[in-house]
Write an enzyme that holds these catalytic residues in place. Structure first.
Site, PDB file in Angstrom:
ATOM      1  N   HIS A   1      49.842  28.876  31.902  1.00 62.59           N
ATOM      2  CA  HIS A   1      50.704  30.054  31.785  1.00 62.59           C
ATOM      3  C   HIS A   1      51.111  30.372  30.360  1.00 62.59           C
ATOM      4  O   HIS A   1      50.960  31.503  29.893  1.00 62.59           O
ATOM      5  CB  HIS A   1      51.958  29.858  32.636  1.00 62.59           C
ATOM      6  CG  HIS A   1      52.935  30.985  32.532  1.00 62.59           C
ATOM      7  ND1 HIS A   1      53.916  31.027  31.560  1.00 62.59           N
ATOM      8  CD2 HIS A   1      53.079  32.120  33.269  1.00 62.59           C
ATOM      9  CE1 HIS A   1      54.621  32.133  31.704  1.00 62.59           C
ATOM     10  NE2 HIS A   1      54.142  32.819  32.726  1.00 62.59           N
TER      11      HIS A   1
ATOM     12  N   HIS B   1      53.322  30.169  43.960  1.00 63.91           N
ATOM     13  CA  HIS B   1      53.376  30.625  42.573  1.00 63.91           C
ATOM     14  C   HIS B   1      52.914  29.519  41.624  1.00 63.91           C
ATOM     15  O   HIS B   1      53.568  28.492  41.487  1.00 63.91           O
ATOM     16  CB  HIS B   1      54.814  31.042  42.254  1.00 63.91           C
ATOM     17  CG  HIS B   1      55.041  31.524  40.877  1.00 63.91           C
ATOM     18  ND1 HIS B   1      55.915  30.911  40.011  1.00 63.91           N
ATOM     19  CD2 HIS B   1      54.513  32.576  40.210  1.00 63.91           C
ATOM     20  CE1 HIS B   1      55.932  31.559  38.866  1.00 63.91           C
ATOM     21  NE2 HIS B   1      55.092  32.582  38.960  1.00 63.91           N
TER      22      HIS B   1
END
Length: 250
Positions: free
Chosen positions: A50, A8
């Protein structure tokens, strides 16, 4: 079926997230795939980070779209960690050049639109991705399902995956209408019934972001197609070495 382990944002539990170092370490760990987040800089270059702002992960301040891509590369993407080396924010072309050298690696690209025009996002991101190289191993996911619908119509070769925080009503019908081959759900809302129902319909169900042993064991037992984890080494060891009672699979 053996569950695929996706690192991730790379091996983000041990290295600065969404950096080439984190992605390289994921490959060294033996991860089956990596997830990464893409959004646009002020000059509409797709960059891998992100958050809406650079505050949490870098030594900069302010929204990502305030910066030119060249300015973002001057920031230290490892500034907020104890990791000593300096790491830069990669752009999408840099990442894809690297990914071409790792043909076995599955890729999940989450697009973070943050309210930008869909046409702008699609024309600034998708042309960088060589369909002949990546169509078979790249999934495009987003919380913005309208964006996903438009991407699928413009680039039907790519799998899209609906990213959801919680369960949705009648997901099979919803995904079919959306044209989504994948369903990415928070691990807290996954269930054996949901996994079996979607897999029977040919949907690729993957779960995020899973780091604790109990949750990983449960997802492996249900034979979820993929899990997204910050610690791929730990998850791979658990998947490959832990004894799971096969009687409970039936």
């Amino acid at each position: 079926m053996s569950t695929f382990i996706f690192a991730h944002r790379g091996s983000s539990g041990s290295y600065p997230e969404n950096t080439m170092k984190a992605f390289e370490q994921a490959v060294k760990a033996g991860a089956d795939g990596v997830t990464f987040n893409v959004q646009l800089s002020r000059d509409e270059i797709p960059v891998i980070i992100h958050d809406r702002s650079v505050n949490r992960t870098t030594n900069g301040q302010g929204p990502v779209f305030y910066y030119l891509a060249s300015e973002l590369k001057q920031l230290n993407a490892a500034a907020k960690q104890t990791y000593k080396s300096r790491e830069k924010i990669p752009d999408l072309p840099e990442f894809l050049d690297w990914a071409k050298e790792h043909r076995q690696l599955r890729l999940n690209m989450e697009i973070k639109g943050y309210g930008l025009d869909h046409k702008q996002l699609i024309k600034s991101i998708l042309p960088f991705i060589d369909q002949s190289v990546f169509a078979e191993r790249l999934t495009i996911s987003s919380y913005d399902h309208v964006l996903l619908y438009k991407i699928k119509r413009a680039y039907p070769a790519f799998e899209i995956a609906a990213l959801v925080e919680g369960a949705i009503w009648n997901p099979t019908a919803y995904l079919q209408e959306l044209g989504a081959g994948g369903y990415h759900i928070n691990a807290r809302y996954a269930s054996q019934e949901l996994v079996r129902t979607l897999q029977d319909q040919g949907v690729h169900i993957r779960s995020f972001s899973t780091n604790d042993t109990a949750s990983l064991k449960q997802l492996f037992l249900w034979e979820v197609e993929g899990v997204f984890t910050d610690f791929p080494t730990r998850a791979i060891h658990l998947r490959d070495n832990d004894q799971i009672d096969v009687q409970t699979r039936a």
